[in-house]
Design a protein around this motif. Structure first.
Motif, PDB file in Angstrom:
ATOM      1  N   ARG A 132       0.840  -1.209   0.000  1.00 56.85           N
ATOM      2  CA  ARG A 132       0.000   0.000   0.000  1.00 56.85           C
ATOM      3  C   ARG A 132       0.874   1.257   0.000  1.00 56.85           C
ATOM      4  NH1 ARG A 132      -5.212  -0.070   1.483  1.00 56.85           N
ATOM      5  NH2 ARG A 132      -4.899  -1.938   2.772  1.00 56.85           N
ATOM      6  N   GLY A 133       1.907   1.247   0.819  1.00 58.14           N
ATOM      7  CA  GLY A 133       2.815   2.388   0.846  1.00 58.14           C
ATOM      8  C   GLY A 133       3.560   2.555  -0.462  1.00 58.14           C
ATOM      9  N   TYR A 134       3.933   1.440  -1.073  1.00 59.99           N
ATOM     10  CA  TYR A 134       4.634   1.472  -2.359  1.00 59.99           C
ATOM     11  C   TYR A 134       3.751   2.066  -3.440  1.00 59.99           C
ATOM     12  CZ  TYR A 134       7.872  -0.336  -5.946  1.00 59.99           C
ATOM     13  OH  TYR A 134       8.775  -0.467  -6.973  1.00 59.99           O
ATOM     14  N   ALA A 135       2.469   1.724  -3.394  1.00 59.97           N
ATOM     15  CA  ALA A 135       1.519   2.286  -4.362  1.00 59.97           C
ATOM     16  C   ALA A 135       1.508   3.805  -4.263  1.00 59.97           C
ATOM     17  CB  ALA A 135       0.125   1.719  -4.120  1.00 59.97           C
ATOM     18  N   GLY A 136       1.509   4.319  -3.034  1.00 58.50           N
ATOM     19  CA  GLY A 136       1.537   5.761  -2.856  1.00 58.50           C
ATOM     20  C   GLY A 136       2.820   6.377  -3.374  1.00 58.50           C
ATOM     21  N   GLN A 137       3.942   5.729  -3.113  1.00 63.03           N
ATOM     22  CA  GLN A 137       5.229   6.232  -3.586  1.00 63.03           C
ATOM     23  C   GLN A 137       5.303   6.275  -5.105  1.00 63.03           C
ATOM     24  OE1 GLN A 137       8.194   3.659  -1.903  1.00 63.03           O
ATOM     25  NE2 GLN A 137       7.496   4.000   0.196  1.00 63.03           N
ATOM     26  N   GLN A 138       4.704   5.283  -5.754  1.00 59.07           N
ATOM     27  CA  GLN A 138       4.799   5.167  -7.200  1.00 59.07           C
ATOM     28  C   GLN A 138       3.650   5.872  -7.936  1.00 59.07           C
ATOM     29  OE1 GLN A 138       7.530   3.810  -8.557  1.00 59.07           O
ATOM     30  NE2 GLN A 138       8.263   3.453  -6.469  1.00 59.07           N
ATOM     31  N   GLY A 139       2.719   6.458  -7.201  1.00 60.93           N
ATOM     32  CA  GLY A 139       1.633   7.204  -7.836  1.00 60.93           C
ATOM     33  C   GLY A 139       0.544   6.338  -8.436  1.00 60.93           C
ATOM     34  N   VAL A 140       0.401   5.112  -7.937  1.00 56.57           N
ATOM     35  CA  VAL A 140      -0.621   4.190  -8.443  1.00 56.57           C
ATOM     36  C   VAL A 140      -1.990   4.555  -7.870  1.00 56.57           C
ATOM     37  CG1 VAL A 140      -1.403   1.790  -8.387  1.00 56.57           C
ATOM     38  CG2 VAL A 140       1.023   2.314  -8.761  1.00 56.57           C
ATOM     39  N   ASP A 141      -3.021   4.485  -8.686  1.00 58.66           N
ATOM     40  CA  ASP A 141      -4.393   4.733  -8.238  1.00 58.66           C
ATOM     41  C   ASP A 141      -5.042   3.408  -7.867  1.00 58.66           C
ATOM     42  OD1 ASP A 141      -6.973   5.494  -7.736  1.00 58.66           O
ATOM     43  OD2 ASP A 141      -7.334   6.415  -9.702  1.00 58.66           O
ATOM     44  N   LEU A 142      -5.057   3.101  -6.580  1.00 57.39           N
ATOM     45  CA  LEU A 142      -5.637   1.838  -6.125  1.00 57.39           C
ATOM     46  C   LEU A 142      -7.159   1.852  -6.137  1.00 57.39           C
ATOM     47  CD1 LEU A 142      -3.301   1.037  -3.082  1.00 57.39           C
ATOM     48  CD2 LEU A 142      -3.287  -0.032  -5.349  1.00 57.39           C
ATOM     49  N   ASP A 143      -7.758   3.030  -6.314  1.00 55.48           N
ATOM     50  CA  ASP A 143      -9.212   3.143  -6.316  1.00 55.48           C
ATOM     51  C   ASP A 143      -9.813   3.108  -7.716  1.00 55.48           C
ATOM     52  OD1 ASP A 143      -9.313   3.412  -3.511  1.00 55.48           O
ATOM     53  OD2 ASP A 143      -8.807   5.547  -3.677  1.00 55.48           O
ATOM     54  N   ALA A 144      -8.981   2.933  -8.720  1.00 56.07           N
ATOM     55  CA  ALA A 144      -9.466   2.965 -10.104  1.00 56.07           C
ATOM     56  C   ALA A 144     -10.214   1.691 -10.495  1.00 56.07           C
ATOM     57  CB  ALA A 144      -8.306   3.196 -11.068  1.00 56.07           C
ATOM     58  N   GLY A 145     -10.047   0.639  -9.699  1.00 52.56           N
ATOM     59  CA  GLY A 145     -10.730  -0.611  -9.994  1.00 52.56           C
ATOM     60  C   GLY A 145     -10.045  -1.450 -11.050  1.00 52.56           C
ATOM     61  N   ASN A 146      -8.816  -1.080 -11.420  1.00 53.38           N
ATOM     62  CA  ASN A 146      -8.128  -1.841 -12.468  1.00 53.38           C
ATOM     63  C   ASN A 146      -6.677  -2.170 -12.109  1.00 53.38           C
ATOM     64  OD1 ASN A 146      -6.873   0.655 -12.768  1.00 53.38           O
ATOM     65  ND2 ASN A 146      -7.748   1.079 -14.791  1.00 53.38           N
ATOM     66  N   TRP A 147      -6.314  -1.980 -10.848  1.00 53.25           N
ATOM     67  CA  TRP A 147      -4.937  -2.267 -10.427  1.00 53.25           C
ATOM     68  C   TRP A 147      -4.963  -3.253  -9.266  1.00 53.25           C
ATOM     69  CZ3 TRP A 147      -0.322   0.248 -12.270  1.00 53.25           C
ATOM     70  CH2 TRP A 147       0.850  -0.147 -11.599  1.00 53.25           C
ATOM     71  N   HIS A 148      -4.209  -4.343  -9.417  1.00 53.22           N
ATOM     72  CA  HIS A 148      -4.126  -5.360  -8.367  1.00 53.22           C
ATOM     73  C   HIS A 148      -2.670  -5.719  -8.115  1.00 53.22           C
ATOM     74  CE1 HIS A 148      -8.481  -6.130  -8.475  1.00 53.22           C
ATOM     75  NE2 HIS A 148      -8.374  -6.045  -9.791  1.00 53.22           N
ATOM     76  N   PHE A 149      -2.174  -5.357  -6.932  1.00 53.40           N
ATOM     77  CA  PHE A 149      -0.878  -5.870  -6.519  1.00 53.40           C
ATOM     78  C   PHE A 149      -1.089  -7.318  -6.083  1.00 53.40           C
ATOM     79  CE2 PHE A 149       0.738  -1.425  -5.686  1.00 53.40           C
ATOM     80  CZ  PHE A 149       1.843  -1.525  -6.522  1.00 53.40           C
ATOM     81  N   LEU A 150      -0.453  -8.250  -6.765  1.00 51.98           N
ATOM     82  CA  LEU A 150      -0.605  -9.660  -6.457  1.00 51.98           C
ATOM     83  C   LEU A 150       0.518 -10.122  -5.533  1.00 51.98           C
ATOM     84  CD1 LEU A 150      -1.546 -11.033 -10.002  1.00 51.98           C
ATOM     85  CD2 LEU A 150      -3.047 -10.127  -8.207  1.00 51.98           C
ATOM     86  N   ARG A 151       0.121 -10.869  -4.501  1.00 52.91           N
ATOM     87  CA  ARG A 151       1.097 -11.334  -3.505  1.00 52.91           C
ATOM     88  C   ARG A 151       0.884 -12.826  -3.247  1.00 52.91           C
ATOM     89  NH1 ARG A 151       0.974 -11.762   2.302  1.00 52.91           N
ATOM     90  NH2 ARG A 151       3.083 -11.619   3.181  1.00 52.91           N
ATOM     91  N   PRO A 152       1.740 -13.677  -3.796  1.00 52.76           N
ATOM     92  CA  PRO A 152       1.639 -15.114  -3.515  1.00 52.76           C
ATOM     93  C   PRO A 152       1.732 -15.378  -2.009  1.00 52.76           C
ATOM     94  CG  PRO A 152       3.138 -14.719  -5.336  1.00 52.76           C
ATOM     95  CD  PRO A 152       2.835 -13.383  -4.745  1.00 52.76           C
ATOM     96  N   GLU A 153       1.127 -16.472  -1.580  1.00 56.72           N
ATOM     97  CA  GLU A 153       1.065 -16.771  -0.147  1.00 56.72           C
ATOM     98  C   GLU A 153       2.448 -17.007   0.458  1.00 56.72           C
ATOM     99  OE1 GLU A 153      -0.565 -18.180  -2.571  1.00 56.72           O
ATOM    100  OE2 GLU A 153      -2.685 -18.495  -2.102  1.00 56.72           O
ATOM    101  N   THR A 154       3.367 -17.565  -0.320  1.00 56.92           N
ATOM    102  CA  THR A 154       4.706 -17.863   0.174  1.00 56.92           C
ATOM    103  C   THR A 154       5.734 -17.571  -0.910  1.00 56.92           C
ATOM    104  OG1 THR A 154       4.650 -20.162  -0.609  1.00 56.92           O
ATOM    105  CG2 THR A 154       3.803 -19.736   1.624  1.00 56.92           C
ATOM    106  N   TYR A 155       6.981 -17.504  -0.475  1.00 56.16           N
ATOM    107  CA  TYR A 155       8.087 -17.344  -1.423  1.00 56.16           C
ATOM    108  C   TYR A 155       8.138 -18.518  -2.386  1.00 56.16           C
ATOM    109  CZ  TYR A 155      12.988 -17.569  -2.969  1.00 56.16           C
ATOM    110  OH  TYR A 155      14.133 -17.686  -3.705  1.00 56.16           O
ATOM    111  N   GLU A 156       7.885 -19.719  -1.871  1.00 57.08           N
ATOM    112  CA  GLU A 156       7.906 -20.916  -2.713  1.00 57.08           C
ATOM    113  C   GLU A 156       6.819 -20.864  -3.780  1.00 57.08           C
ATOM    114  OE1 GLU A 156      10.210 -21.461   0.742  1.00 57.08           O
ATOM    115  OE2 GLU A 156       8.077 -20.940   0.626  1.00 57.08           O
ATOM    116  N   ARG A 157       5.657 -20.340  -3.414  1.00 57.37           N
ATOM    117  CA  ARG A 157       4.573 -20.187  -4.392  1.00 57.37           C
ATOM    118  C   ARG A 157       4.958 -19.159  -5.456  1.00 57.37           C
ATOM    119  NH1 ARG A 157       0.930 -21.638  -7.932  1.00 57.37           N
ATOM    120  NH2 ARG A 157      -0.976 -20.376  -7.974  1.00 57.37           N
ATOM    121  N   ALA A 158       5.639 -18.102  -5.049  1.00 62.25           N
ATOM    122  CA  ALA A 158       6.105 -17.101  -6.009  1.00 62.25           C
ATOM    123  C   ALA A 158       7.101 -17.726  -6.986  1.00 62.25           C
ATOM    124  CB  ALA A 158       6.745 -15.924  -5.274  1.00 62.25           C
TER     125      ALA A 158
END
Length: 228
Positions: A135-161
């Motif tokens: 969330r903080g990174y989104a603010g730093q990079q100027g991403v609009d998280l409220d636009a309904g078209n941006w999803h930061f994806l986070r795998p459950e584990t490093y192994e899954r990534a």
């Protein structure tokens, strides 16, 4: 994806997926189901999916919006712009990737097709890239998280990534020591890959030198694909 030939070059910051020795010129006729014509560079022998291939299907949490996101859920509705990154990137590669997706988001909003495209940056460092960090990174990079078209994806584990990047994109994700950097325990190789898929889930463009990809060119490709 059955192609496992990994074309790569070794860079200062780590291993970067490149195209040296893998380049050629495709024929003039486009691949079935595509909107854009063939790219200038033939990447069909690289490990990652490229022009005319299907966008890999997988499901990963979006922790900021509290939902599971599948790449397949956007078929018939939205074009997809994908990349992979981590927020502790020490040399500017990942911010350059996010910048290009963010400029795509801005252009889509300005031109009125924001609801026809979605942006799917996935972290391969879920241990450090927590919900609040993203969330903080989104603010730093100027991403609009409220636009309904941006999803930061986070795998459950490093192994899954690792599994997602290896099995679906042919990219090997391995932690490397960061002894030369202050306050950073480990770092990752950089692949710098951006992928653009159309609404039918077919890849229109793979940009293997994503951090150096011309932004205007990428935005133009995105608009053509999303509004077709």
């Amino acid at each position: 994806m059955d192609r496992r030939i990994f074309c790569k070059t070794v860079g200062v910051a780590g291993v970067t997926a490149g195209t040296a020795g893998c380049l050629g010129v495709l024929g003039s006729s486009g691949a079935e189901g595509t909107i854009l014509g063939p790219p200038e560079q033939d990447l069909s022998e690289a490990s990652f999916p490229s022009y005319g291939d299907n966008m890999p299907e997988f499901t990963v949490p979006d922790p900021i919006h509290g939902e599971e996101i599948s790449t397949a859920q956007f078929e018939s509705e939205r074009a997809v712009l994908w990349t992979s990154f981590y927020t502790n990137c020490p040399d500017g590669v990942c911010p350059a990737l996010i910048l290009r997706l963010r400029r795509g988001q801005e252009a889509a909003a300005e031109a009125g097709y924001g609801d026809q495209v979605t942006f799917l940056p996935i972290t391969f460092d879920p241990e450090r890239d927590t919900t609040e960090v993203l969330r903080g990174y989104a603010g730093q990079q100027g991403v609009d998280l409220d636009a309904g078209n941006w999803h930061f994806l986070r795998p459950e584990t490093y192994e899954r990534a690792q599994e997602i990047h290896d099995e679906h994109f042919g990219l090997k994700i391995e932690k490397q020591p960061a002894d030369d950097l202050e306050n950073l325990e480990y770092r990752f190789p950089h692949y710098g890959l951006i992928i653009l898929a159309n609404k039918q889930g077919i890849i229109e463009r793979a940009y293997p030198r994503g951090p150096r990809t011309d932004i205007e060119r990428l935005v133009n490709d995105l608009e053509r694909v999303a509004t077709a």
